[in-house]
Design a protein around this motif. Structure first.
Motif, PDB file in Angstrom:
ATOM      1  N   ARG A  92       1.533   9.904  -5.205  1.00  0.00           N
ATOM      2  CA  ARG A  92       1.926  11.058  -4.823  1.00  0.00           C
ATOM      3  C   ARG A  92       2.884  11.640  -5.887  1.00  0.00           C
ATOM      4  NH1 ARG A  92       4.731  11.597  -0.290  1.00  0.00           N
ATOM      5  NH2 ARG A  92       4.247  13.733  -0.005  1.00  0.00           N
ATOM      6  N   CYS A  93       3.797  10.952  -6.330  1.00  0.00           N
ATOM      7  CA  CYS A  93       4.789  11.419  -7.265  1.00  0.00           C
ATOM      8  C   CYS A  93       4.278  12.004  -8.542  1.00  0.00           C
ATOM      9  CB  CYS A  93       5.805  10.434  -7.454  1.00  0.00           C
ATOM     10  SG  CYS A  93       7.287  10.773  -8.441  1.00  0.00           S
ATOM     11  N   TYR A  94       3.353  11.116  -9.139  1.00  0.00           N
ATOM     12  CA  TYR A  94       2.530  11.456 -10.228  1.00  0.00           C
ATOM     13  C   TYR A  94       1.737  12.602 -10.110  1.00  0.00           C
ATOM     14  CZ  TYR A  94       4.046   7.164 -12.881  1.00  0.00           C
ATOM     15  OH  TYR A  94       4.604   6.344 -13.565  1.00  0.00           O
ATOM     16  N   PHE A  95       1.165  12.831  -9.038  1.00  0.00           N
ATOM     17  CA  PHE A  95       0.160  13.978  -8.972  1.00  0.00           C
ATOM     18  C   PHE A  95       1.132  15.310  -8.664  1.00  0.00           C
ATOM     19  CE2 PHE A  95      -3.074  10.742  -7.551  1.00  0.00           C
ATOM     20  CZ  PHE A  95      -3.876  10.969  -8.474  1.00  0.00           C
ATOM     21  N   HIS A  96       2.263  15.030  -7.753  1.00  0.00           N
ATOM     22  CA  HIS A  96       2.989  16.128  -7.700  1.00  0.00           C
ATOM     23  C   HIS A  96       3.644  16.620  -9.072  1.00  0.00           C
ATOM     24  CE1 HIS A  96       3.535  15.451  -2.973  1.00  0.00           C
ATOM     25  NE2 HIS A  96       2.202  16.096  -3.279  1.00  0.00           N
ATOM     26  N   CYS A  97       3.646  15.825  -9.972  1.00  0.00           N
ATOM     27  CA  CYS A  97       4.422  16.287 -11.280  1.00  0.00           C
ATOM     28  C   CYS A  97       3.362  16.417 -12.102  1.00  0.00           C
ATOM     29  CB  CYS A  97       5.240  14.929 -11.833  1.00  0.00           C
ATOM     30  SG  CYS A  97       6.649  14.678 -10.718  1.00  0.00           S
ATOM     31  N   GLY A  98       1.889  16.661 -12.003  1.00  0.00           N
ATOM     32  CA  GLY A  98       1.023  17.099 -12.699  1.00  0.00           C
ATOM     33  C   GLY A  98       0.269  15.835 -13.390  1.00  0.00           C
ATOM     34  N   ASP A  99       0.764  14.606 -13.394  1.00  0.00           N
ATOM     35  CA  ASP A  99       0.359  13.758 -14.142  1.00  0.00           C
ATOM     36  C   ASP A  99      -0.779  12.786 -13.599  1.00  0.00           C
ATOM     37  OD1 ASP A  99      -0.001  11.372 -15.715  1.00  0.00           O
ATOM     38  OD2 ASP A  99       2.134  10.868 -16.132  1.00  0.00           O
ATOM     39  N   VAL A 109       0.831  -1.215   0.203  1.00  0.00           N
ATOM     40  CA  VAL A 109      -0.111   0.109  -0.208  1.00  0.00           C
ATOM     41  C   VAL A 109       0.906   1.174  -0.001  1.00  0.00           C
ATOM     42  CG1 VAL A 109      -1.777   1.238   1.055  1.00  0.00           C
ATOM     43  CG2 VAL A 109      -1.966  -1.092   1.216  1.00  0.00           C
ATOM     44  N   PHE A 110       1.736   1.240   0.935  1.00  0.00           N
ATOM     45  CA  PHE A 110       2.734   2.327   0.923  1.00  0.00           C
ATOM     46  C   PHE A 110       3.387   2.770  -0.347  1.00  0.00           C
ATOM     47  CE2 PHE A 110       6.479   4.968   2.056  1.00  0.00           C
ATOM     48  CZ  PHE A 110       5.911   5.833   2.912  1.00  0.00           C
ATOM     49  N   THR A 111       3.993   1.882  -0.938  1.00  0.00           N
ATOM     50  CA  THR A 111       4.536   1.999  -2.384  1.00  0.00           C
ATOM     51  C   THR A 111       3.526   2.398  -3.318  1.00  0.00           C
ATOM     52  OG1 THR A 111       6.079   0.050  -1.939  1.00  0.00           O
ATOM     53  CG2 THR A 111       5.574   0.562  -4.199  1.00  0.00           C
ATOM     54  N   ALA A 112       2.445   1.988  -3.460  1.00  0.00           N
ATOM     55  CA  ALA A 112       1.362   2.577  -4.340  1.00  0.00           C
ATOM     56  C   ALA A 112       1.191   4.001  -4.007  1.00  0.00           C
ATOM     57  CB  ALA A 112      -0.020   1.592  -4.374  1.00  0.00           C
ATOM     58  N   MET A 113       0.939   4.483  -2.610  1.00  0.00           N
ATOM     59  CA  MET A 113       0.639   5.676  -2.397  1.00  0.00           C
ATOM     60  C   MET A 113       1.872   6.762  -2.894  1.00  0.00           C
ATOM     61  SD  MET A 113      -0.670   5.071   1.527  1.00  0.00           S
ATOM     62  CE  MET A 113      -0.478   6.705   2.194  1.00  0.00           C
ATOM     63  N   VAL A 173      -7.739   8.559  -0.080  1.00  0.00           N
ATOM     64  CA  VAL A 173      -7.450   9.862   0.458  1.00  0.00           C
ATOM     65  C   VAL A 173      -6.091  10.453  -0.073  1.00  0.00           C
ATOM     66  CG1 VAL A 173      -6.390  11.206   2.320  1.00  0.00           C
ATOM     67  CG2 VAL A 173      -8.270   9.546   2.885  1.00  0.00           C
ATOM     68  N   THR A 174      -5.290   9.654  -0.510  1.00  0.00           N
ATOM     69  CA  THR A 174      -3.858  10.028  -1.373  1.00  0.00           C
ATOM     70  C   THR A 174      -4.440  10.345  -2.859  1.00  0.00           C
ATOM     71  OG1 THR A 174      -2.554   8.451  -0.287  1.00  0.00           O
ATOM     72  CG2 THR A 174      -1.974   9.251  -2.190  1.00  0.00           C
ATOM     73  N   LEU A 175      -5.405   9.643  -3.311  1.00  0.00           N
ATOM     74  CA  LEU A 175      -6.102  10.004  -4.659  1.00  0.00           C
ATOM     75  C   LEU A 175      -6.783  11.207  -4.575  1.00  0.00           C
ATOM     76  CD1 LEU A 175      -6.797   9.441  -7.673  1.00  0.00           C
ATOM     77  CD2 LEU A 175      -8.394   7.809  -6.990  1.00  0.00           C
ATOM     78  N   ILE A 176      -7.678  11.347  -3.809  1.00  0.00           N
ATOM     79  CA  ILE A 176      -8.343  12.759  -3.642  1.00  0.00           C
ATOM     80  C   ILE A 176      -7.351  13.842  -3.159  1.00  0.00           C
ATOM     81  CG2 ILE A 176      -9.936  13.774  -2.004  1.00  0.00           C
ATOM     82  CD1 ILE A 176     -11.064  11.031  -1.483  1.00  0.00           C
ATOM     83  N   GLU A 177      -6.514  13.803  -2.329  1.00  0.00           N
ATOM     84  CA  GLU A 177      -5.730  14.976  -2.139  1.00  0.00           C
ATOM     85  C   GLU A 177      -4.554  15.347  -3.256  1.00  0.00           C
ATOM     86  OE1 GLU A 177      -2.780  16.447   1.706  1.00  0.00           O
ATOM     87  OE2 GLU A 177      -3.506  14.344   1.457  1.00  0.00           O
TER      88      GLU A 177
END
Length: 441
Positions: A299-306, A291-295, A329-333
């Motif tokens: 997060r990395c993709y979202f922070h990069c705008g992807d 789970v932590f790896t997926a999170m 929550v990771t997906l929503i945030e």
């Protein structure tokens, strides 16, 4: 009647006489009221209160409890101080930790190696590497025999401030006895926190993940009996990002600690290329995502705008394994990063799916999401309003920073001053501000 908080501000020589003073102040008629308000009266009861506060993460109250012990004339023992300092470590309260260390010494109880480890770990959590080094020097002056975990605590404390020179020096000293996964985690953290971030940063992250593969899982756990009794995992002692999840069954694979730290670094530093390299290495090593790896990948993709790649990681994970609230929550945030119309709509749709599947927000998750949603400057503020309504429906009150941000966001919009939502949020903000002792406009 003299309130305890007022007495606690007295000088030490006055506090020493306080128990007798209080006994004189409380007559026989007042004793039932005193008994009702007094939550502890002996060492065993105070130790129970301290343990309860730590488990509830109300570590900011430990100093008050200690002051009450002094006012009651209750003498703390070594185990009491260990609990107090562990509570300060868990709550990242460095000043309180040093206060208890000094009180312990004043009572003729010299700190042992385990307590010093907790203090050094607290320095790391509070990004105070200089204080950690001074503690090591203090240990040597007092003849305290150092353990291997003392050096790892110090290594990770220096890593928290990006002191790569000190970290590398410690690693050279420890190389003779062998490095474990937490040493490599500290090396990665040191380069993650070193400023400025350069190409060397990402090269070192990959290099240390590769080098860590020589670590043997036979050495998987070196937790001391003291740490187990205090419910302190190695991950928490060394400030590893997975510390809050380590007790969650099936949440993380503890053999992937170095990968966890590296992927967390990629998410923080927004390096999609390095993250994808690490994921390929992980697959080559024969490991599946936990789970932590997926999170962290999300997060990395979202922070990069992807956004699309972040959603893909989420969908792939839940297609083969049960989802968790943290993944939602990771997906929503993450979807709210940049507050794009597409992202905000995705965040709201995912929140609806999360609730429909029986996952609910706790105060921390709700506060994190409300704080993120409250930063939206344009649009209808529908996501923030929806999160607030969900929390209200379950009678959950978010933390003060989230309520403050949401309240200010509402006031910036064209909403009548008597709007029911604005009035309720304002009242909640006032109440939380008063409880925290903050002054506000």
């Amino acid at each position: 009647m003299i309130p305890r908080r007022l007495l606690s501000s007295w000088p030490r020589h006055c506090r020493a006489a306080a128990p007798a003073t209080r006994r004189r102040l409380f007559s026989a008629d007042a004793s039932p009221e005193y008994a009702r308000r007094n939550y502890a009266s002996n060492l065993a009861e105070y130790n129970t209160v301290i343990s309860s506060l730590i488990s509830q993460r109300r570590n900011f109250l430990l100093r008050d409890v200690y002051d009450d012990m002094m006012l009651d004339g209750v003498q703390p023992v070594r185990d009491t101080f260990h609990s107090l300092i562990v509570g300060c470590m868990k709550g990242s309260r460095l000043q309180d930790a040093f206060f208890f260390r000094d009180e312990m010494k004043a009572m003729g109880l010299p700190p042992d190696v385990n307590l010093y480890n907790f203090l050094i770990s607290t320095c790391g959590k509070c990004k105070s590497s200089d204080a950690a080094i001074k503690l090591l020097e203090e240990m040597k002056r007092h003849g305290v025999k150092l353990k291997g975990e003392t050096y790892i605590c110090l290594l990770n404390a220096c890593a928290a401030t990006g002191r790569t020179d000190q970290v590398l020096a410690l690693v050279r000293d420890m190389a003779a006895v062998g490095l474990n996964k937490f040493c490599y985690a500290g090396l990665i953290a040191a380069y993650k926190n070193k400023l400025p971030t350069t190409d060397e940063t990402f090269a070192k992250i990959i290099e240390y993940v590769q080098a860590s593969k020589g670590w043997s899982s036979v050495e998987a756990s070196t937790e001391s009996g003291e740490n187990v009794m205090m419910n302190v995992s190695e991950e928490e002692l060394y400030n590893i990002p997975t510390a809050e999840y380590v007790h969650r069954r099936g949440f993380i694979n503890r053999q992937l600690t170095v990968y966890h730290v590296a992927l967390h670094a990629c998410a923080e530093l927004r390096s999609k290329e390095t993250m994808e390299t690490l994921l390929d290495m992980l697959k080559t090593d024969g490991y599946a995502y936990d789970v932590f790896t997926a999170m962290q990948a999300m997060r990395c993709y979202f922070h990069c705008g992807d956004i699309d790649s972040g959603v893909k990681i989420f969908d792939e994970y839940i297609s083969s394994k049960p989802p968790t609230a943290e993944l939602f929550v990771t997906l929503i945030e993450g979807a709210m990063v940049g507050y794009t119309p597409k992202g905000m709509q995705l965040a709201q749709d995912t929140l609806e799916k999360m609730i429909a599947r029986g996952f609910f927000l706790n105060p921390r998750m709700g506060s994190d999401l409300l704080l993120a949603a409250a930063g939206e400057k344009t649009g209808g503020y529908t996501t923030a309003n929806y999160i607030w309504d969900i929390l209200q429906s379950r009678k959950i009150y978010p933390y003060l920073p989230a309520v403050e941000a949401y309240y200010k966001g509402l006031k910036q919009r064209e909403i009548p001053s008597d709007d029911p939502r604005l009035v309720l949020v304002g009242r909640t903000y006032d109440n939380l501000s008063l409880r925290s002792g903050r002054r506000y406009d």
